[in-house]
Enzyme design. Sequence first.
Site, PDB file in Angstrom:
ATOM      1  N   TYR B 103       0.834  -1.197   0.000  1.00  0.00           N
ATOM      2  CA  TYR B 103       0.000   0.000   0.000  1.00  0.00           C
ATOM      3  C   TYR B 103       0.870   1.248   0.000  1.00  0.00           C
ATOM      4  CZ  TYR B 103      -4.246  -2.612   1.327  1.00  0.00           C
ATOM      5  OH  TYR B 103      -5.314  -3.459   1.367  1.00  0.00           O
ATOM      6  N   TYR B 142      -0.850  -9.872   0.743  1.00  0.00           N
ATOM      7  CA  TYR B 142       0.235  -9.333   1.564  1.00  0.00           C
ATOM      8  C   TYR B 142       0.197  -9.915   2.973  1.00  0.00           C
ATOM      9  CZ  TYR B 142      -3.369  -6.086   3.277  1.00  0.00           C
ATOM     10  OH  TYR B 142      -4.505  -5.543   3.797  1.00  0.00           O
ATOM     11  N   ARG B 152      -3.191 -11.784   3.891  1.00  0.00           N
ATOM     12  CA  ARG B 152      -4.539 -11.410   3.451  1.00  0.00           C
ATOM     13  C   ARG B 152      -4.756 -11.851   2.005  1.00  0.00           C
ATOM     14  NH1 ARG B 152      -7.894  -7.772   4.755  1.00  0.00           N
ATOM     15  NH2 ARG B 152      -9.237  -9.529   4.268  1.00  0.00           N
ATOM     16  N   HIS B 155      -7.457  -8.223  -2.264  1.00  0.00           N
ATOM     17  CA  HIS B 155      -8.765  -7.589  -2.119  1.00  0.00           C
ATOM     18  C   HIS B 155      -8.707  -6.126  -2.518  1.00  0.00           C
ATOM     19  CE1 HIS B 155      -6.684  -6.930   1.725  1.00  0.00           C
ATOM     20  NE2 HIS B 155      -7.299  -5.755   1.732  1.00  0.00           N
ATOM     21  N   HIS B 157     -10.675  -2.579  -1.328  1.00  0.00           N
ATOM     22  CA  HIS B 157     -11.589  -1.971  -0.356  1.00  0.00           C
ATOM     23  C   HIS B 157     -12.630  -1.120  -1.088  1.00  0.00           C
ATOM     24  CE1 HIS B 157      -9.100  -2.830   3.270  1.00  0.00           C
ATOM     25  NE2 HIS B 157      -8.105  -2.798   2.400  1.00  0.00           N
TER      26      HIS B 157
END
Lengths: 193, 236
Positions: B103, B142, B152, B155, B157
């Site tokens: 991110y 990640y 995770r 995905h 958000h």
Amino acid sequence: MTDGITPSQTVGPFFAYCLTPKDYDVREIFSPDVAGPGVQGARIRIEGRVFDGAGEGVGDAMLEIWQADAEGRYAHPADVGARGNAGFTGFGRAPTAPDGGFAFTTVKPGPVPGPGGTTQAPHVSLTVFSRGVLTHLRTRIYFDDEPANGGDPVLALVPEARRGTLVARSTAPGVYRFDVRLQGEGETVFFEA
Amino acid sequence: MGLIYPTGSAAAHPSNDSPGYKSTSLRHPKQPLVLLPHTLSEVTGPVYGHETVRPGDDDLTRQHAGEPLGERIIVRGRVLDEDGRPVPDTLVEIWQANAAGRYVHVKDQHPAPLDPNFTGAGRAVTDAEGRYAFTSIKPGAYPWRNHHNAWRPAHIHFSLFGPSFLSRLVTQMYFPGDPLFPFDPIFNAITDPRARERLISRFDMDTTQPEWALGYVFDIVLRGRDQTPTEEPHDD
């Protein structure tokens, strides 16, 4: 018909560059400053901190508020009286600082209609999003200098001993303090709706 | 007191007391929630539509001088209410990791490379039929520190408003067939397997564009039913 609603998931720790991108090279569309210069009403600041069950500040939360204007009108088609206060959206979004601190600047909302012909005391709807919160939490901010609190139909649903957690405390002219305690002593009242 | 929206459907949401997801332990209320009537304060909500987005906000691959690395994707779908009616002109905000699972957020410490051509934030507004679409790259899985060897699933958000403060939704869209599903406590905090399935996008050949991008469809159902607003919607 559908099979059911889309379930919630946590906002996670890394939302800021999209939802509250002040520190990023992304255009910001929402802010903690709810009332522009032309908006009528008494200017107020609502400030506080978000705490976890260990009493530590929650530094990666996002708060959103939704409120009526100073005359108790929502900027929404479902409120047929709501027109004429241009520039007031009633919606604000704020990230928490590393110590859990937040602040909104807005106008004091007016009373709004309640169920069965009652009147709701001036209040602000507040939602809490955070890492570790899978489904956002929903609460309300009332004001300690409003005599109408005694007749508010929603406060009346809250056990008396816990009502104080929903009431912001006036700390200076136009300044209110409202802390959110996610868990533990003095835990804020949260609603299901 | 009146409850305007169906309340049973909200049971699809995950409980905030979900011990498998460690961060919930000090952040979930332990006192019972108080049932809130659906007053004007709840059935109204912020109205954000076309004025909030600019051309290109829906294309996460064109926000920088060059193109991001990764597998180009198109994600599209419809935003509906519980009766299957479209929710038009409503804002959809998305954010995601880059193809390497990193991110842009300053606190992301995952030792995977940042991509100078990818921020990972996008916005779109639904059209009259509730449709939205984004162009992006497929985010990577990640690691996180919830438990030993925790990862995770990939995905994106999503954040949506819908017509009221009750329809507000923040969620995550997943990709079909992800091998990490059985191990992810956030995904599995949703106890109803059919509700979990609703977070998994569907690969769609019709959305896929030849020699350009893979297509995924993700429809979103918000709380609420089409109803004619009245002055006192809270009266039974």
